[in-house]
Design an enzyme around this catalytic site. Sequence first.
Site, PDB file in Angstrom:
ATOM      1  N   THR A 370       0.808  -1.169   0.000  1.00  0.00           N
ATOM      2  CA  THR A 370       0.000   0.000   0.000  1.00  0.00           C
ATOM      3  C   THR A 370       0.870   1.258   0.000  1.00  0.00           C
ATOM      4  OG1 THR A 370      -1.468  -1.282   1.339  1.00  0.00           O
ATOM      5  CG2 THR A 370      -1.850   1.089   1.312  1.00  0.00           C
ATOM      6  N   THR A 388      -3.161   0.179  -3.274  1.00  0.00           N
ATOM      7  CA  THR A 388      -2.378  -0.953  -2.779  1.00  0.00           C
ATOM      8  C   THR A 388      -2.412  -2.158  -3.695  1.00  0.00           C
ATOM      9  OG1 THR A 388      -2.107  -2.396  -0.854  1.00  0.00           O
ATOM     10  CG2 THR A 388      -4.351  -1.886  -1.471  1.00  0.00           C
ATOM     11  N   ASN A 390      -1.817  -4.838  -1.752  1.00  0.00           N
ATOM     12  CA  ASN A 390      -1.891  -5.553  -0.471  1.00  0.00           C
ATOM     13  C   ASN A 390      -0.479  -5.858   0.017  1.00  0.00           C
ATOM     14  OD1 ASN A 390      -3.030  -6.519   1.830  1.00  0.00           O
ATOM     15  ND2 ASN A 390      -3.338  -8.585   1.039  1.00  0.00           N
ATOM     16  N   ASP A 412      -7.343 -10.113   2.137  1.00  0.00           N
ATOM     17  CA  ASP A 412      -8.029  -9.204   3.071  1.00  0.00           C
ATOM     18  C   ASP A 412      -9.426  -9.717   3.455  1.00  0.00           C
ATOM     19  OD1 ASP A 412      -6.049  -7.350   3.520  1.00  0.00           O
ATOM     20  OD2 ASP A 412      -6.822  -5.836   2.150  1.00  0.00           O
ATOM     21  N   SER A 441     -11.127  -3.302   4.090  1.00  0.00           N
ATOM     22  CA  SER A 441      -9.816  -2.635   4.040  1.00  0.00           C
ATOM     23  C   SER A 441      -9.568  -1.828   5.311  1.00  0.00           C
ATOM     24  CB  SER A 441      -9.790  -1.694   2.837  1.00  0.00           C
ATOM     25  OG  SER A 441      -8.602  -0.930   2.832  1.00  0.00           O
ATOM     26  N   SER A 442      -8.291  -1.587   5.576  1.00  0.00           N
ATOM     27  CA  SER A 442      -7.916  -0.679   6.673  1.00  0.00           C
ATOM     28  C   SER A 442      -7.475   0.681   6.162  1.00  0.00           C
ATOM     29  CB  SER A 442      -6.774  -1.291   7.489  1.00  0.00           C
ATOM     30  OG  SER A 442      -7.178  -2.509   8.049  1.00  0.00           O
ATOM     31  N   GLY A 463      -1.313  -1.912   6.534  1.00  0.00           N
ATOM     32  CA  GLY A 463      -2.276  -2.946   6.919  1.00  0.00           C
ATOM     33  C   GLY A 463      -3.107  -2.487   8.108  1.00  0.00           C
TER      34      GLY A 463
END
Length: 557
Positions: A370, A388, A390, A412, A441-442, A463
């Site tokens: 990301t 991202t 990931n 995710d 997602s964060s 993350g």
Amino acid sequence: MLRLGGRALAVGLSLLAAAANAAHPVAAKRAMVVAQEPLATDVGVEILRSGGNAVDAAVAVGFALAVTLPSAGNLGGGGFLLARFADGRAAFIDFRERAPEKATRDMYLDDHGRLTEDSLTGWRAAAVPGSVRGLEHAHRKFGRKPWTELLTPAIRLARQGFPVSYALADSLRTSARLAKFSESRRIFLKNGEYFSPGETIVQADLAGTLERIAKSGSAEFYGGETARRLVAEMSANGGLFTLADLKGYKVVERAPLTGGYRGYELITAPPPSSGGVGVLQMLGMLEGSGYDREGPGSASAIHYVAEVMRRYYADRSEHLADPDFHRVPVAGLLARPYLEQRRNTIDPARASSSDAIRPGDPAPAERAETTHLSIVDAEGNAVALTYTLNGGYGSGVTVPGLGFLLNNEMDDFSAKPGEPNMFALVQGEANAIQPGKRPLSSMTPTIVLRDGRLFMTLGAPGGSRIITGVMQVLLNALDFGMNVQDAVNRPRFHHQWKPDELYMEEGFSPDTIALLRGRGHKVASTAGVALVEAIQVKADRLEGATDPRGHGKAAGY
Ligand code: DON
């Protein structure tokens, strides 16, 4: 003997004060770009100087990072773009990847029900990418410059190459996943040897793909030659998504999430990000708690904030997911009485046990590697964009002949509800795999206003630690009055409910750690606490801060 008195003393003290507040943000009069790779930052400044607005610059930086920061910048991934315009409008563009139609709930479990590596490595890890359509959508709706002009710098960097930095050389050398795939080795190694710093990396296939996108837009990526070659390789290699998946990919514009904290107004990411709800929940529990009485970095402040984190991540595990598939109780999760009830379970003197903290019971929903870049232009328009693949270099797969990496965003999802994913996040049924669904997602692009005026734009990769990273920078700036660089630099900590550990970065004193252990926290050390890229707007200047934990650059004019 040195004697200071009168004016000399005042000057001496002011020097001392400057030294105590050691970190200085980058200052500029009109406009500012902060991104995680310096060549890409320079692209953004150039676009702004030549009359582009913040969205134009974000699109150009997004494409440039796909070339210069291949671990995270991308064409084959997805993300979120939050914009707030000088006239007060705000927009949130969700270009998160989607699960392919052929995806199934248990696709990453073996015959014994155990999790496999497939959600992380190789063709089957990839979800349908959103970046190209997302950047195009942002440009069509809010950009000002011609599309091709925004791709030109990225094409040049890919076609002519650029000198490999120490950071990129180190990153390429340490990516085990990349080395598993021959096309990735062909491009990211030099005749089988690692790149040395200073050597030129040329990405001719990627340049070709970018040129086709410059000419024909996202229609090329989702339905043209790029799409046809991508799905041919996909099916030859056991991957899941099809031409129909690509053609059907849709960007969604969603209402940004908004909330207040101590007189500031926050504009942030709604689901399928868990980040905006997270930041607002945690700030909501902290507001009025007096957590900050002993100052930043004190054991009592860290304890209280860690307890707040623990409660939010418990809720995240159960209640947050793609809102198009799951009724996320956003209003319930952010309701003041609910947050007070959660806060009342915090003991200011003792750590709770995560096993004893269950996801809460908010009012049900009404129907309803990301990288981050922050940009403010000369008119006061602001963009916070996080996108991202990931993991670093995503699935490790570079599509043969097309030069871009595919994400491993499928990880995710809750590949096995109740079991931890790559970020050790324990997630539930709401985030289980379903065709067409976006994984939770964060990513937390966030913009802060004070008295209706732009105050700060920020966000981060990292993350699960993105959410706590963004929140701590906000606490440092809003509660403790730090300048934006100090706010970003300060050591950070992280708690995510499960595992029941309080992760602390280097920089906290041993006695603070001892006090936290004394309160019952299981303290663990960590090196990874997100990379926050932020801009603060002051009365007479903009101040930009790139996270010193990374290799980014803030620059403006
Ligand atoms: O969307 C998410 O939450 C993750 N895919 C973000 C991954 C990430 O930040 C990795 N970078 N360090």
